[in-house]
Design an enzyme around this catalytic site. Sequence first.
Site, short mmCIF file in Angstrom:
data_model
loop_
_atom_site.label_atom_id
_atom_site.label_comp_id
_atom_site.label_asym_id
_atom_site.label_seq_id
_atom_site.Cartn_x
_atom_site.Cartn_y
_atom_site.Cartn_z
N GLN A 51 0.79 -1.09 0.08
CA GLN A 51 -0.10 0.08 0.00
C GLN A 51 0.76 1.23 0.07
O GLN A 51 0.49 2.08 -0.15
CB GLN A 51 -0.88 0.21 1.26
CG GLN A 51 -1.96 -0.92 1.08
CD GLN A 51 -2.81 -1.22 2.41
OE1 GLN A 51 -2.47 -1.81 3.46
NE2 GLN A 51 -3.97 -0.42 2.28
N GLU A 134 -4.31 -7.99 5.36
CA GLU A 134 -3.23 -7.57 4.86
C GLU A 134 -2.30 -8.58 4.01
O GLU A 134 -1.65 -8.04 3.29
CB GLU A 134 -2.41 -7.03 6.14
CG GLU A 134 -3.07 -6.08 7.16
CD GLU A 134 -3.79 -4.72 6.28
OE1 GLU A 134 -2.92 -4.63 5.25
OE2 GLU A 134 -4.35 -4.23 6.81
N HIS A 137 -3.21 -8.16 0.53
CA HIS A 137 -2.61 -7.04 -0.08
C HIS A 137 -1.07 -7.41 -0.62
O HIS A 137 -0.78 -7.12 -1.68
CB HIS A 137 -2.13 -5.96 0.87
CG HIS A 137 -3.45 -5.05 1.20
ND1 HIS A 137 -4.01 -4.19 -0.01
CD2 HIS A 137 -3.99 -4.63 2.35
CE1 HIS A 137 -5.02 -3.54 0.43
NE2 HIS A 137 -5.22 -3.49 1.84
NI NI Z 1 -6.16 -2.90 3.28
#
Ligand code: NI
Length: 167
Positions: A51, A134, A137
């Site tokens: 991210q 997570e 991701h």
């Molecule tokens: Ni997220």
Amino acid sequence: MAILPILQYPDERLHKVAKKVERVDDSIRKLVRDMAETMYAAPGIGLAATQVDKHIQLIVLDVSETHNDLKVFINPELQASKGIEEHEEGCLSVPGIYEKVSRAERVTVHALDEHGKPFTLEADGLLAVCIQHEMDHLRGKVFVEYLSHLKQTRIRAKLKKHRREIL
Ligand code: NI
């Protein structure tokens, strides 16, 4: 420490697959501190390196109410999962969108900490949800991709409109 820019869905870089961390050194520890600061400032309860446009297998999270229980996962691997539970999720890369997603109720994850030390953690509840979110991701998956195509299209349109308005 520094606050890092967070990639916003539907940015293509959110779909990159993260590589394993070869060596847990000072540059990784610096990134851990910056990611933690970025997460707390947002505020959020979890952040994956993906991210912040760093495509390595690194996650920080803190699901405590007091924001003083930082957990760091490097090269996390899911060793076991049990049950199914539905939770409403949000994501710092998809601001303002909250949707229900089904995930394992309980997970066992093996990872390295910020000193390169291996550990195994069994988690349930919000922590289990956050770990799975997570870890997605890191393999280039954003939680909205669990939703119907119609919903995904609506979310993309809504985010685009919102971005135009703030520009
Ligand atoms: Ni997220």
